[in-house]
Design an enzyme around this catalytic site. Structure first.
Site, PDB file in Angstrom:
ATOM      1  N   LYS A  96       0.870  -1.181   0.000  1.00 61.87           N
ATOM      2  CA  LYS A  96       0.000   0.000   0.000  1.00 61.87           C
ATOM      3  C   LYS A  96       0.901   1.223   0.000  1.00 61.87           C
ATOM      4  O   LYS A  96       2.077   1.141   0.402  1.00 61.87           O
ATOM      5  CB  LYS A  96      -0.861  -0.006   1.265  1.00 61.87           C
ATOM      6  CG  LYS A  96      -2.125   0.784   1.163  1.00 61.87           C
ATOM      7  CD  LYS A  96      -3.291  -0.027   0.639  1.00 61.87           C
ATOM      8  CE  LYS A  96      -4.536   0.837   0.523  1.00 61.87           C
ATOM      9  NZ  LYS A  96      -5.722   0.060   0.143  1.00 61.87           N
TER      10      LYS A  96
ATOM     11  N   TYR B 117     -26.764  -1.899  -5.121  1.00 66.21           N
ATOM     12  CA  TYR B 117     -27.717  -1.934  -6.244  1.00 66.21           C
ATOM     13  C   TYR B 117     -27.522  -3.210  -7.079  1.00 66.21           C
ATOM     14  O   TYR B 117     -28.469  -3.928  -7.377  1.00 66.21           O
ATOM     15  CB  TYR B 117     -27.524  -0.687  -7.109  1.00 66.21           C
ATOM     16  CG  TYR B 117     -28.535  -0.556  -8.226  1.00 66.21           C
ATOM     17  CD1 TYR B 117     -29.715   0.160  -8.033  1.00 66.21           C
ATOM     18  CD2 TYR B 117     -28.316  -1.145  -9.464  1.00 66.21           C
ATOM     19  CE1 TYR B 117     -30.652   0.283  -9.057  1.00 66.21           C
ATOM     20  CE2 TYR B 117     -29.244  -1.045 -10.485  1.00 66.21           C
ATOM     21  CZ  TYR B 117     -30.401  -0.320 -10.287  1.00 66.21           C
ATOM     22  OH  TYR B 117     -31.332  -0.208 -11.304  1.00 66.21           O
TER      23      TYR B 117
ATOM     24  N   VAL C  42     -22.498  -1.146  -5.202  1.00 62.67           N
ATOM     25  CA  VAL C  42     -22.506  -2.590  -4.936  1.00 62.67           C
ATOM     26  C   VAL C  42     -23.890  -3.035  -4.468  1.00 62.67           C
ATOM     27  O   VAL C  42     -24.418  -4.051  -4.944  1.00 62.67           O
ATOM     28  CB  VAL C  42     -21.441  -2.984  -3.880  1.00 62.67           C
ATOM     29  CG1 VAL C  42     -21.453  -4.492  -3.665  1.00 62.67           C
ATOM     30  CG2 VAL C  42     -20.052  -2.539  -4.306  1.00 62.67           C
TER      31      VAL C  42
ATOM     32  N   GLY D   5     -27.175   0.493   2.343  1.00 64.78           N
ATOM     33  CA  GLY D   5     -26.423   1.183   1.293  1.00 64.78           C
ATOM     34  C   GLY D   5     -26.960   0.848  -0.086  1.00 64.78           C
ATOM     35  O   GLY D   5     -26.817  -0.279  -0.559  1.00 64.78           O
TER      36      GLY D   5
ATOM     37  N   GLY E 251     -25.928   2.070  -2.862  1.00 66.11           N
ATOM     38  CA  GLY E 251     -24.923   2.582  -3.798  1.00 66.11           C
ATOM     39  C   GLY E 251     -24.609   1.568  -4.883  1.00 66.11           C
ATOM     40  O   GLY E 251     -25.437   0.720  -5.213  1.00 66.11           O
TER      41      GLY E 251
HETATM   42  P1  NAD Z   1     -21.108   3.793  -2.923  1.00 65.17           P
HETATM   43  O1  NAD Z   1     -20.518   5.047  -2.434  1.00 65.17           O
HETATM   44  O2  NAD Z   1     -21.545   3.677  -4.335  1.00 65.17           O
HETATM   45  O3  NAD Z   1     -22.385   3.396  -2.030  1.00 65.17           O
HETATM   46  C1  NAD Z   1     -22.418   3.516  -0.641  1.00 65.17           C
HETATM   47  C2  NAD Z   1     -23.839   3.946  -0.275  1.00 65.17           C
HETATM   48  O4  NAD Z   1     -23.943   3.901   1.142  1.00 65.17           O
HETATM   49  C3  NAD Z   1     -24.174   5.364  -0.708  1.00 65.17           C
HETATM   50  O5  NAD Z   1     -25.393   5.370  -1.423  1.00 65.17           O
HETATM   51  C4  NAD Z   1     -24.257   6.123   0.615  1.00 65.17           C
HETATM   52  O6  NAD Z   1     -25.203   7.181   0.580  1.00 65.17           O
HETATM   53  C5  NAD Z   1     -24.714   5.013   1.527  1.00 65.17           C
HETATM   54  N1  NAD Z   1     -24.550   5.306   2.949  1.00 65.17           N
HETATM   55  C6  NAD Z   1     -23.619   6.082   3.562  1.00 65.17           C
HETATM   56  N2  NAD Z   1     -23.866   6.118   4.894  1.00 65.17           N
HETATM   57  C7  NAD Z   1     -24.953   5.348   5.110  1.00 65.17           C
HETATM   58  C8  NAD Z   1     -25.680   4.987   6.277  1.00 65.17           C
HETATM   59  N3  NAD Z   1     -25.349   5.436   7.475  1.00 65.17           N
HETATM   60  N4  NAD Z   1     -26.755   4.151   6.145  1.00 65.17           N
HETATM   61  C9  NAD Z   1     -27.115   3.688   4.917  1.00 65.17           C
HETATM   62  N5  NAD Z   1     -26.462   4.011   3.792  1.00 65.17           N
HETATM   63  C10 NAD Z   1     -25.390   4.825   3.891  1.00 65.17           C
HETATM   64  O7  NAD Z   1     -20.042   2.655  -2.550  1.00 65.17           O
HETATM   65  P2  NAD Z   1     -19.927   1.193  -3.173  1.00 65.17           P
HETATM   66  O8  NAD Z   1     -18.948   1.219  -4.267  1.00 65.17           O
HETATM   67  O9  NAD Z   1     -21.278   0.637  -3.407  1.00 65.17           O
HETATM   68  O10 NAD Z   1     -19.244   0.417  -1.958  1.00 65.17           O
HETATM   69  C11 NAD Z   1     -20.002   0.070  -0.814  1.00 65.17           C
HETATM   70  C12 NAD Z   1     -19.072  -0.478   0.252  1.00 65.17           C
HETATM   71  O11 NAD Z   1     -18.385  -1.636  -0.224  1.00 65.17           O
HETATM   72  C13 NAD Z   1     -17.977   0.485   0.709  1.00 65.17           C
HETATM   73  O12 NAD Z   1     -17.698   0.233   2.077  1.00 65.17           O
HETATM   74  C14 NAD Z   1     -16.772   0.053  -0.112  1.00 65.17           C
HETATM   75  O13 NAD Z   1     -15.552   0.375   0.531  1.00 65.17           O
HETATM   76  C15 NAD Z   1     -16.980  -1.442  -0.150  1.00 65.17           C
HETATM   77  N6  NAD Z   1     -16.350  -2.079  -1.306  1.00 65.17           N
HETATM   78  C16 NAD Z   1     -16.719  -1.688  -2.554  1.00 65.17           C
HETATM   79  C17 NAD Z   1     -16.144  -2.307  -3.651  1.00 65.17           C
HETATM   80  C18 NAD Z   1     -16.550  -1.899  -5.035  1.00 65.17           C
HETATM   81  O14 NAD Z   1     -16.290  -2.660  -5.967  1.00 65.17           O
HETATM   82  N7  NAD Z   1     -17.189  -0.764  -5.222  1.00 65.17           N
HETATM   83  C19 NAD Z   1     -15.190  -3.330  -3.480  1.00 65.17           C
HETATM   84  C20 NAD Z   1     -14.841  -3.718  -2.190  1.00 65.17           C
HETATM   85  C21 NAD Z   1     -15.432  -3.080  -1.108  1.00 65.17           C
END
Ligand code: NAD
Length: 360
Positions: free
Chosen positions: A80, A185, A183, A179, A181
């Site tokens: 990292k 969705y 993932v 969430g 967001g």
């Molecule tokens: P994203 O930002 O698209 O979605 C996260 C969602 O969580 C947002 O809509 C946000 O408004 C919502 N949120 C924030 N605080 C909240 C709360 N208190 N209660 C309910 N919802 C809340 O992120 P993502 O890409 O969908 O990733 C989601 C999680 O998975 C993150 O923790 C990320 O680190 C982890 N992750 C993502 C990936 C990836 O491929 N995107 C891979 C590994 C891990």
């Protein structure tokens, strides 16, 4: 801070302090373990309040990547990097090019990517100086990983369902997704197709409304999500949401979601175990993200179908974690670390076998 003492405590191989005053660069690259291959892990830009804080962060994160990459079945080690600075004020072409030159100087022992505070445009600048970078906008890059991550989470959820209900079908299962967001969705799309009943919470109205409209899920309040009468709780928003406040109210039998660092403390992993809740360790079940970006390193560059296929292995990985937890009578979060450590130990031993030059 006694750096060598810290390095020997957890077996770090190399810590590189990168300094370029002209570019205003102060960065640290930590390579934890390269037994399995080059150390892949993102670069974080953060206004650390002290050098110690930056060192602690980069060491902790680099070691985490060793476990994540090993548990994902990738031939990659863990590393990292951090750039000390405010991503809102301190970014410049010179800064990222200077960082890229340091990455290049390691000749592929460390491969960088985006992390907190860094975006694709920044990585494109880093790419001007080094080949050892993923997550750039050039053809052959992987792009948004959330489809692949969600697929892996869905598969890992099935492994949990098999363990708890002796059927991997999620039809009729009640699933609470925290969430709405990226993932969350895409995970919901799989679940809806399978016939699960979906509940969702989000603090972002737009994301929540889109989710409810497209998926046909029921929206609940941000605090209500924990105590819902559901089979599965899928944290897909924030870290540290499995804690002393939330665990006692959970009714779900399975916790399986994409969020990073879901356990506030290791004691919370024990608390889940004590309550008989099957927890799919976060870094095992959300490995689709790193599997996706690692696919860029394959000859010919990124291939989405191949990445999806590899993410399907998350299911076997979660099964393996469950098997180790039963074998050793330990909570699943401990079993996940053991799975990673066992793979590294076996591969280290394998590498001691002599293979004639040119074939190794
Ligand atoms: P994203 O930002 O698209 O979605 C996260 C969602 O969580 C947002 O809509 C946000 O408004 C919502 N949120 C924030 N605080 C909240 C709360 N208190 N209660 C309910 N919802 C809340 O992120 P993502 O890409 O969908 O990733 C989601 C999680 O998975 C993150 O923790 C990320 O680190 C982890 N992750 C993502 C990936 C990836 O491929 N995107 C891979 C590994 C891990």
């Amino acid at each position: 801070m006694e750096i060598f003492a810290r390095m020997s405590e957890y077996g770090y191989e190399q810590v590189v302090f990168c300094h370029d005053p002209a570019a205003n660069l102060r960065a640290i690259i930590a390579i934890h373990d390269t037994t399995l291959g080059p150390a892949l892990g993102g670069c974080r830009m953060w206004p650390y309040s002290s050098e110690d804080e930056a060192i602690n962060d980069v060491l902790r994160l680099a070691r985490g990547m060793t476990y994540k990459n090993a548990a994902a079945g990738l031939n990659l080690g863990g590393g990292k990097s951090v750039i000390i600075g405010d991503p809102k004020k301190d970014k410049s072409e010179a800064l990222f090019r200077a960082f890229g030159r340091f990455v290049q100087s390691l000749q592929g022992r460390y491969i960088t990517a985006e992390d907190v505070g860094i975006n694709v445009e920044d990585m494109d600048i880093v790419h001007m100086e080094t080949d050892f970078v993923t997550g750039i906008s050039a053809p052959g890059s992987s792009g948004d990983p959330s489809l692949v991550t969600a697929y892996g989470v869905w598969q890992g959820m099935k492994a949990c369902a098999m363990e708890v209900w002796h059927s991997d079908s999620l039809r009729g299962r009640r699933v609470a997704i925290q969430g709405a967001g990226h993932v969350g969705y895409h995970l919901a799309e799989h679940l809806r197709e399978e016939g699960a009943e979906i509940f969702v919470s989000d603090i972002n109205e737009d994301n929540l409304n889109r989710f409810v409209r497209d998926i046909g899920a029921r929206a609940v309040g941000p605090d209500e999500i924990y105590g819902l009468d559901v089979d599965i709780f899928a944290p897909c928003a924030l870290g540290a949401i499995l804690n002393e406040k939330t665990i006692p109210v959970l009714k779900a039998k399975v916790v399986a979601g994409s969020a990073n660092n879901q356990l506030a403390t290791t004691a919370d992993g024990d608390a889940l175990e004590a309550r008989g809740i099957l927890y799919a360790p976060d870094y095992v079940i959300n490995a689709g993200g790193v599997i996706n970006v690692a696919d860029e390193l394959e000859p010919g560059g990124y291939n989405h179908e191949r990445a999806m296929k590899k993410a399907g292995r998350v299911r076997q990985n979660v099964e393996r974690v469950i098997a180790i937890a039963k074998r050793d009578h330990v909570p699943t979060y401990v079993a996940a670390d053991r799975m990673a450590e066992e793979r590294i130990a076996i591969m280290a031993k394998l590498k001691t076998k002599y293979v004639p030059a040119g074939l190794a």
